[in-house]
Design a protein around this motif. Structure first.
Motif, PDB file in Angstrom:
ATOM      1  N   THR A  86       1.267  -1.320   0.086  1.00  0.00           N
ATOM      2  CA  THR A  86       0.279   0.026   0.113  1.00  0.00           C
ATOM      3  C   THR A  86       0.720   1.100   0.297  1.00  0.00           C
ATOM      4  OG1 THR A  86      -1.521   1.031   0.856  1.00  0.00           O
ATOM      5  CG2 THR A  86      -0.316   0.295   2.411  1.00  0.00           C
ATOM      6  N   ASN A  87       0.409   2.318  -0.440  1.00  0.00           N
ATOM      7  CA  ASN A  87       0.982   3.115  -0.523  1.00  0.00           C
ATOM      8  C   ASN A  87       0.317   4.171  -0.507  1.00  0.00           C
ATOM      9  OD1 ASN A  87       2.980   6.045  -2.739  1.00  0.00           O
ATOM     10  ND2 ASN A  87       4.044   4.399  -1.515  1.00  0.00           N
ATOM     11  N   GLU A  88       0.224   6.131  -0.145  1.00  0.00           N
ATOM     12  CA  GLU A  88      -0.014   6.546  -0.764  1.00  0.00           C
ATOM     13  C   GLU A  88       0.154   7.499  -1.422  1.00  0.00           C
ATOM     14  OE1 GLU A  88      -0.674  10.640   2.506  1.00  0.00           O
ATOM     15  OE2 GLU A  88      -1.146   8.935   3.579  1.00  0.00           O
ATOM     16  N   GLY A  89      -0.242   7.690  -2.261  1.00  0.00           N
ATOM     17  CA  GLY A  89      -0.171   8.880  -3.578  1.00  0.00           C
ATOM     18  C   GLY A  89       1.772   8.654  -4.438  1.00  0.00           C
ATOM     19  N   PHE A 133      -5.704   9.491  -0.774  1.00  0.00           N
ATOM     20  CA  PHE A 133      -6.023   8.175  -1.647  1.00  0.00           C
ATOM     21  C   PHE A 133      -4.593   7.343  -1.532  1.00  0.00           C
ATOM     22  CE2 PHE A 133      -5.172   6.461  -5.987  1.00  0.00           C
ATOM     23  CZ  PHE A 133      -6.320   6.168  -5.924  1.00  0.00           C
ATOM     24  N   HIS A 134      -5.089   5.505  -1.628  1.00  0.00           N
ATOM     25  CA  HIS A 134      -3.862   4.705  -0.986  1.00  0.00           C
ATOM     26  C   HIS A 134      -4.294   4.021  -2.137  1.00  0.00           C
ATOM     27  CE1 HIS A 134      -3.027   6.172   3.454  1.00  0.00           C
ATOM     28  NE2 HIS A 134      -4.263   6.129   3.220  1.00  0.00           N
ATOM     29  N   THR A 135      -3.295   3.531  -3.159  1.00  0.00           N
ATOM     30  CA  THR A 135      -3.606   2.024  -3.929  1.00  0.00           C
ATOM     31  C   THR A 135      -2.384   1.230  -3.090  1.00  0.00           C
ATOM     32  OG1 THR A 135      -2.962   4.074  -5.512  1.00  0.00           O
ATOM     33  CG2 THR A 135      -2.774   1.075  -5.945  1.00  0.00           C
ATOM     34  N   LEU A 184       5.782   3.130  -4.819  1.00  0.00           N
ATOM     35  CA  LEU A 184       4.870   1.663  -4.302  1.00  0.00           C
ATOM     36  C   LEU A 184       5.829   1.129  -5.525  1.00  0.00           C
ATOM     37  CD1 LEU A 184       3.450   0.187  -3.241  1.00  0.00           C
ATOM     38  CD2 LEU A 184       0.975   0.838  -4.659  1.00  0.00           C
ATOM     39  N   GLU A 185       5.669   0.979  -7.042  1.00  0.00           N
ATOM     40  CA  GLU A 185       6.330   0.255  -7.369  1.00  0.00           C
ATOM     41  C   GLU A 185       7.768   0.157  -7.393  1.00  0.00           C
ATOM     42  OE1 GLU A 185       7.862   0.168 -12.861  1.00  0.00           O
ATOM     43  OE2 GLU A 185       6.504   2.168 -11.998  1.00  0.00           O
TER      44      GLU A 185
END
Length: 58
Positions: free
Chosen positions: A7-10, A46-48, A15-16
């Motif tokens: 998970t990452n915030e924006g 927003f989190h991915t 993240l990649e």
């Protein structure tokens, strides 16, 4: 089967990079499925979310 959740915030590049490092460091596994989702926390950030299902090869 196991699952690893990232998970990452924006920050998509960060993240990649984290996912690529984990994949590189765990070459004895076989990826079965990858799913990407999104979520918002209470502060409207927003989190991915990326889930990777895998099996360890011996």
């Amino acid at each position: 089967m196991k699952v690893k959740i990232f998970t990452n915030e924006g920050d998509a590049p960060k993240l990649e990079n984290e996912i690529n490092r984990w994949l590189h460091d765990n070459k004895s596994m076989e990826v079965q499925h990858i799913k990407q989702g999104y979520a918002y926390d209470n502060d409207q950030f927003f989190h991915t979310l990326v889930s990777i299902w895998y099996e360890v090869k011996y």
